[in-house]
Design a protein around this motif. Structure first.
Motif, PDB file in Angstrom:
ATOM      1  N   UNK A 171       0.863  -1.179   0.000  1.00 22.85           N
ATOM      2  CA  UNK A 171       0.000   0.000   0.000  1.00 22.85           C
ATOM      3  C   UNK A 171       0.901   1.231   0.000  1.00 22.85           C
ATOM      4  N   UNK A 172       0.336   2.345  -0.435  1.00 25.77           N
ATOM      5  CA  UNK A 172       1.108   3.587  -0.502  1.00 25.77           C
ATOM      6  C   UNK A 172       0.477   4.628   0.394  1.00 25.77           C
ATOM      7  N   UNK A 173       1.323   5.396   1.055  1.00 28.41           N
ATOM      8  CA  UNK A 173       0.848   6.458   1.941  1.00 28.41           C
ATOM      9  C   UNK A 173       1.511   7.760   1.522  1.00 28.41           C
ATOM     10  N   UNK A 174       0.728   8.803   1.521  1.00 33.34           N
ATOM     11  CA  UNK A 174       1.238  10.125   1.164  1.00 33.34           C
ATOM     12  C   UNK A 174       1.637  10.872   2.431  1.00 33.34           C
ATOM     13  N   UNK A 175       2.815  11.443   2.391  1.00 31.76           N
ATOM     14  CA  UNK A 175       3.276  12.285   3.489  1.00 31.76           C
ATOM     15  C   UNK A 175       3.754  13.601   2.895  1.00 31.76           C
ATOM     16  N   UNK A 176       3.833  14.653   3.698  1.00 33.91           N
ATOM     17  CA  UNK A 176       4.382  15.907   3.180  1.00 33.91           C
ATOM     18  C   UNK A 176       5.856  15.713   2.805  1.00 33.91           C
ATOM     19  N   UNK A 177       6.274  16.335   1.712  1.00 33.68           N
ATOM     20  CA  UNK A 177       7.694  16.280   1.348  1.00 33.68           C
ATOM     21  C   UNK A 177       8.490  17.116   2.332  1.00 33.68           C
ATOM     22  N   UNK A 178       9.497  16.499   2.931  1.00 31.00           N
ATOM     23  CA  UNK A 178      10.357  17.193   3.884  1.00 31.00           C
ATOM     24  C   UNK A 178      11.802  16.917   3.519  1.00 31.00           C
ATOM     25  N   UNK A 179      12.576  17.954   3.378  1.00 30.49           N
ATOM     26  CA  UNK A 179      13.995  17.813   3.029  1.00 30.49           C
ATOM     27  C   UNK A 179      14.839  17.695   4.294  1.00 30.49           C
ATOM     28  N   UNK A 180      14.469  16.784   5.170  1.00 34.52           N
ATOM     29  CA  UNK A 180      15.201  16.560   6.416  1.00 34.52           C
ATOM     30  C   UNK A 180      15.740  15.139   6.379  1.00 34.52           C
ATOM     31  N   UNK A 181      17.011  14.994   6.667  1.00 36.92           N
ATOM     32  CA  UNK A 181      17.600  13.660   6.706  1.00 36.92           C
ATOM     33  C   UNK A 181      18.562  13.569   7.883  1.00 36.92           C
ATOM     34  N   UNK A 182      18.777  12.356   8.350  1.00 36.37           N
ATOM     35  CA  UNK A 182      19.748  12.137   9.421  1.00 36.37           C
ATOM     36  C   UNK A 182      21.143  12.538   8.970  1.00 36.37           C
ATOM     37  N   UNK A 183      21.448  12.301   7.695  1.00 37.05           N
ATOM     38  CA  UNK A 183      22.753  12.688   7.151  1.00 37.05           C
ATOM     39  C   UNK A 183      22.970  14.188   7.279  1.00 37.05           C
ATOM     40  N   UNK A 184      21.956  14.969   6.916  1.00 34.42           N
ATOM     41  CA  UNK A 184      22.060  16.431   7.012  1.00 34.42           C
ATOM     42  C   UNK A 184      22.208  16.871   8.459  1.00 34.42           C
ATOM     43  N   UNK A 185      21.506  16.242   9.376  1.00 42.03           N
ATOM     44  CA  UNK A 185      21.610  16.594  10.794  1.00 42.03           C
ATOM     45  C   UNK A 185      23.011  16.302  11.312  1.00 42.03           C
ATOM     46  N   UNK A 186      23.561  15.150  10.971  1.00 41.30           N
ATOM     47  CA  UNK A 186      24.928  14.816  11.400  1.00 41.30           C
ATOM     48  C   UNK A 186      25.923  15.835  10.837  1.00 41.30           C
ATOM     49  N   UNK A 187      25.732  16.205   9.585  1.00 41.23           N
ATOM     50  CA  UNK A 187      26.619  17.187   8.948  1.00 41.23           C
ATOM     51  C   UNK A 187      26.528  18.537   9.667  1.00 41.23           C
ATOM     52  N   UNK A 188      25.318  18.951   9.998  1.00 42.00           N
ATOM     53  CA  UNK A 188      25.116  20.234  10.683  1.00 42.00           C
ATOM     54  C   UNK A 188      25.795  20.233  12.053  1.00 42.00           C
ATOM     55  N   UNK A 189      25.660  19.142  12.796  1.00 40.14           N
ATOM     56  CA  UNK A 189      26.313  19.052  14.111  1.00 40.14           C
ATOM     57  C   UNK A 189      27.825  19.138  13.932  1.00 40.14           C
ATOM     58  N   UNK A 190      28.349  18.392  12.992  1.00 39.21           N
ATOM     59  CA  UNK A 190      29.794  18.390  12.749  1.00 39.21           C
ATOM     60  C   UNK A 190      30.309  19.770  12.334  1.00 39.21           C
ATOM     61  N   UNK A 191      29.481  20.515  11.602  1.00 40.90           N
ATOM     62  CA  UNK A 191      29.868  21.857  11.137  1.00 40.90           C
ATOM     63  C   UNK A 191      29.561  22.954  12.152  1.00 40.90           C
ATOM     64  N   UNK A 192      29.026  22.575  13.320  1.00 41.90           N
ATOM     65  CA  UNK A 192      28.718  23.555  14.355  1.00 41.90           C
ATOM     66  C   UNK A 192      27.465  24.366  14.087  1.00 41.90           C
ATOM     67  N   UNK A 193      26.572  23.866  13.226  1.00 45.02           N
ATOM     68  CA  UNK A 193      25.320  24.565  12.908  1.00 45.02           C
ATOM     69  C   UNK A 193      24.182  24.042  13.785  1.00 45.02           C
ATOM     70  N   UNK A 194      23.154  24.838  13.915  1.00 42.50           N
ATOM     71  CA  UNK A 194      22.008  24.484  14.744  1.00 42.50           C
ATOM     72  C   UNK A 194      21.208  23.327  14.138  1.00 42.50           C
ATOM     73  N   UNK A 195      20.695  22.481  15.019  1.00 42.42           N
ATOM     74  CA  UNK A 195      19.763  21.425  14.602  1.00 42.42           C
ATOM     75  C   UNK A 195      18.401  21.620  15.268  1.00 42.42           C
ATOM     76  N   UNK A 196      18.203  22.764  15.864  1.00 46.90           N
ATOM     77  CA  UNK A 196      16.917  23.075  16.500  1.00 46.90           C
ATOM     78  C   UNK A 196      15.811  22.935  15.464  1.00 46.90           C
TER      79      UNK A 196
END
Length: 191
Positions: free
Chosen positions: A148-173
């Motif tokens: 079955x297929x479920x529709x969700x809102x498109x969100x450009x959030x990924x764990x990879x991006x969060x890890x990168x932001x933490x490593x670069x000293x950027x906010x993850x709030x």
């Protein structure tokens, strides 16, 4: 018959898109709950210590009465976690329950790399959520059975991006909930 969603993954770290997608799927498919299953030893990905990911998952998903975190893949913490094995165990625990395995459309394309993917349709209903940039043209027809297929809102959030932001000293709030953000910084993760 009960209806339970199963959402497995590395959750490295768990973020708000996981929660939003799960809540959308729960409502669309009228599921009684979503069971989040952090993989202890993911077979296809490298990850931080599994106990950190489990702790963050508990923090991330505890605020919704329809969400629960399972430690089923931590019973044999030194062995790789395979979805087909976990589903086999869950079918014994949740007898008389219809299981819905929630995966992104990108994972549907990767099914041939999974252990015994042909057994999945007998254990659960594959529940595929949309992701930007993917379609079904690269998916074998046999993997679309009992899907079955479920529709969700498109969100450009990924764990990879969060890890990168933490490593670069950027906010993850707002990428993760406050408890997960605090846990990441308190434990010096992703630096």
């Amino acid at each position: 018959m009960k209806r339970i969603g199963i959402f497995g993954g590395t959750f490295n770290p768990p973020h708000i898109a996981h929660s939003i997608a799960s809540e959308c799927v729960r409502e669309q498919l009228d599921l009684e709950k979503i069971l989040f299953i952090p993989s202890a030893v993911p077979p296809l990905k490298l990850s931080i210590d599994s106990h950190h990911r489990l702790a963050m998952s508990k923090l991330a998903f505890s605020g919704n009465k329809f969400f629960a975190v399972s430690e089923i893949e931590f019973e044999n913490v030194n062995e790789k976690s395979f979805t087909v094995d976990t589903l086999t165990k869950l079918k014994k625990i949740y007898s008389n329950t219809k299981l819905f395995l929630i995966i992104g459309i990108d994972k549907l394309e990767e099914l041939p790399k999974w252990k015994e993917p042909e057994r999945l349709s007998g254990l659960c209903t594959l529940t595929v959520i949309n992701r930007p940039g993917y379609d079904l043209k690269n998916v074998k027809a046999e993997y679309l059975e009992n899907t079955v297929f479920a529709e969700i809102p498109f969100m450009e959030i990924s764990s990879t991006e969060i890890r990168r932001r933490v490593n670069d000293g950027k906010s993850i709030k707002y990428f993760v909930n406050d408890e997960v953000e605090k846990y990441i910084y308190d434990n010096g993760l992703y630096k």
